[in-house]
Write an enzyme that holds these catalytic residues in place. Structure first.
Site, PDB file in Angstrom:
ATOM      1  N   SER A  22     -11.057  15.218  -6.399  1.00 33.81           N
ATOM      2  CA  SER A  22     -10.875  14.057  -5.517  1.00 33.81           C
ATOM      3  C   SER A  22      -9.496  14.096  -4.877  1.00 33.81           C
ATOM      4  CB  SER A  22     -11.037  12.758  -6.320  1.00 33.81           C
ATOM      5  OG  SER A  22     -10.844  11.620  -5.511  1.00 33.81           O
ATOM      6  N   GLY A  23      -9.402  13.556  -3.684  1.00 39.10           N
ATOM      7  CA  GLY A  23      -8.119  13.297  -3.047  1.00 39.10           C
ATOM      8  C   GLY A  23      -7.243  14.524  -2.880  1.00 39.10           C
ATOM      9  N   TYR A 161       3.806   2.386 -12.143  1.00 34.19           N
ATOM     10  CA  TYR A 161       3.391   3.616 -11.463  1.00 34.19           C
ATOM     11  C   TYR A 161       4.616   4.394 -11.001  1.00 34.19           C
ATOM     12  CZ  TYR A 161       1.186   6.596  -7.897  1.00 34.19           C
ATOM     13  OH  TYR A 161       0.767   7.665  -7.132  1.00 34.19           O
ATOM     14  N   VAL A 194      -1.189   8.590   1.544  1.00 37.85           N
ATOM     15  CA  VAL A 194      -2.295   9.493   1.836  1.00 37.85           C
ATOM     16  C   VAL A 194      -3.603   8.745   1.635  1.00 37.85           C
ATOM     17  CG1 VAL A 194      -3.351  11.724   1.291  1.00 37.85           C
ATOM     18  CG2 VAL A 194      -0.878  11.414   1.043  1.00 37.85           C
ATOM     19  N   THR A 196      -6.695   8.398   0.277  1.00 33.04           N
ATOM     20  CA  THR A 196      -7.494   8.951  -0.811  1.00 33.04           C
ATOM     21  C   THR A 196      -8.113   7.807  -1.612  1.00 33.04           C
ATOM     22  OG1 THR A 196      -5.757   8.946  -2.503  1.00 33.04           O
ATOM     23  CG2 THR A 196      -5.826  10.855  -1.009  1.00 33.04           C
TER      24      THR A 196
END
Length: 256
Positions: A22-23, A161, A194, A196
């Site tokens: 993914s991504g 994060y 980005v 995603t």
């Protein structure tokens, strides 16, 4: 081989890519496979893994998948062991798997902290511990981590994060210090914003997405294919004198 092949070909190499279905991880896995590497994709979801492997094999690439859950220490260690089974010990390890839990800092509890640190920081550490010494013994082995702007600046609720990504860049420097004298490089790619699935929540606010694009110098947000060239560079012999670095692939986001 031609001059460019000497610099950038990954023929005969094996690469493990976490989050490879993914991504950004999928974009990197595709780039490494098309540059000649055998690619082992590691992720939780069998369906997405199978879809990615099918796409790569349709392109004439060699790829396989390992289902692994990086959300626990034992799971990450088991996934690393399993990733070495299809093609043997890897030459390149890319840590792209991540989770994006970003409640306001005051609302971060132990569960959010532990989950974020385990996937975003501990899993890359354990993959490095599993493969770094062997790479050093063989004299070759790029470790590539996918970081974030939040490792360098706080915005749109960086929260825990950002802490995890700051730690990830420090991890790369420590890995470089330990193993670069023996041919192992360790670097991070730093994306801008980005488009995603990882940041799908932010994409639900079109005004914010547009504002982030305006902040770049190229005038748009990123897509996974934007990381192909940098990933092939860091995975191959051309980057043998590049280590411990945080390389921004962000359309100029970080300097605007």
């Amino acid at each position: 081989m031609s001059y460019l092949e000497d610099l950038f070909s990954l023929a005969g190499r094996t690469a493990v890519v976490t989050g490879g279905s993914s991504g950004i991880g999928r974009g990197i896995a595709t780039a490494l496979a098309r540059a000649g590497a055998r690619v082992v994709l590691v992720a939780r979801g069998r369906e997405a893994l199978d879809d990615t492997v099918r796409e790569l094999t349709d392109l004439g690439c060699e790829a396989t998948a390992v289902v692994g859950d990086l959300a626990t220490r034992a799971g990450a260690q088991a996934a690393a062991d399993d990733a070495a089974q299809p093609y043997g010990e890897p030459d390149v390890v890319v840590s792209s798997a991540g989770i994006n839990l970003r409640p306001p800092m005051a609302d971060v509890d132990a569960a959010v902290w532990d989950a974020t640190m385990t996937v975003n920081l501990e899993a890359p550490f354990w993959f490095g511990q599993r493969f770094g010494p062997g790479m050093a013994g063989r004299g070759y082995g790029p470790l590539v981590h996918v970081s974030s702007q939040q490792a360098h600046r706080a915005f749109v609720t960086s929260s825990v994060y950002g802490v995890s990504k700051g730690g990830l860049e420090s991890l790369a420097r420590s890995q470089a210090e330990a193993w670069s004298p023996h041919g192992v490089t360790a670097n991070t790619l730093v994306p801008g914003f980005v488009l995603t699935p990882l940041n799908q929540r932010l994409q639900q606010d079109p005004a914010r997405v547009a504002a982030l694009a305006d902040r770049t110098l190229v005038g748009r947000n990123g897509v996974p294919a934007d990381f192909a060239g940098a990933a092939v560079f860091l995975a191959g012999p051309a980057s043998g004198y590049v280590t411990g670095q945080s390389i921004h692939v962000d359309g100029g986001f970080s300097v605007h």
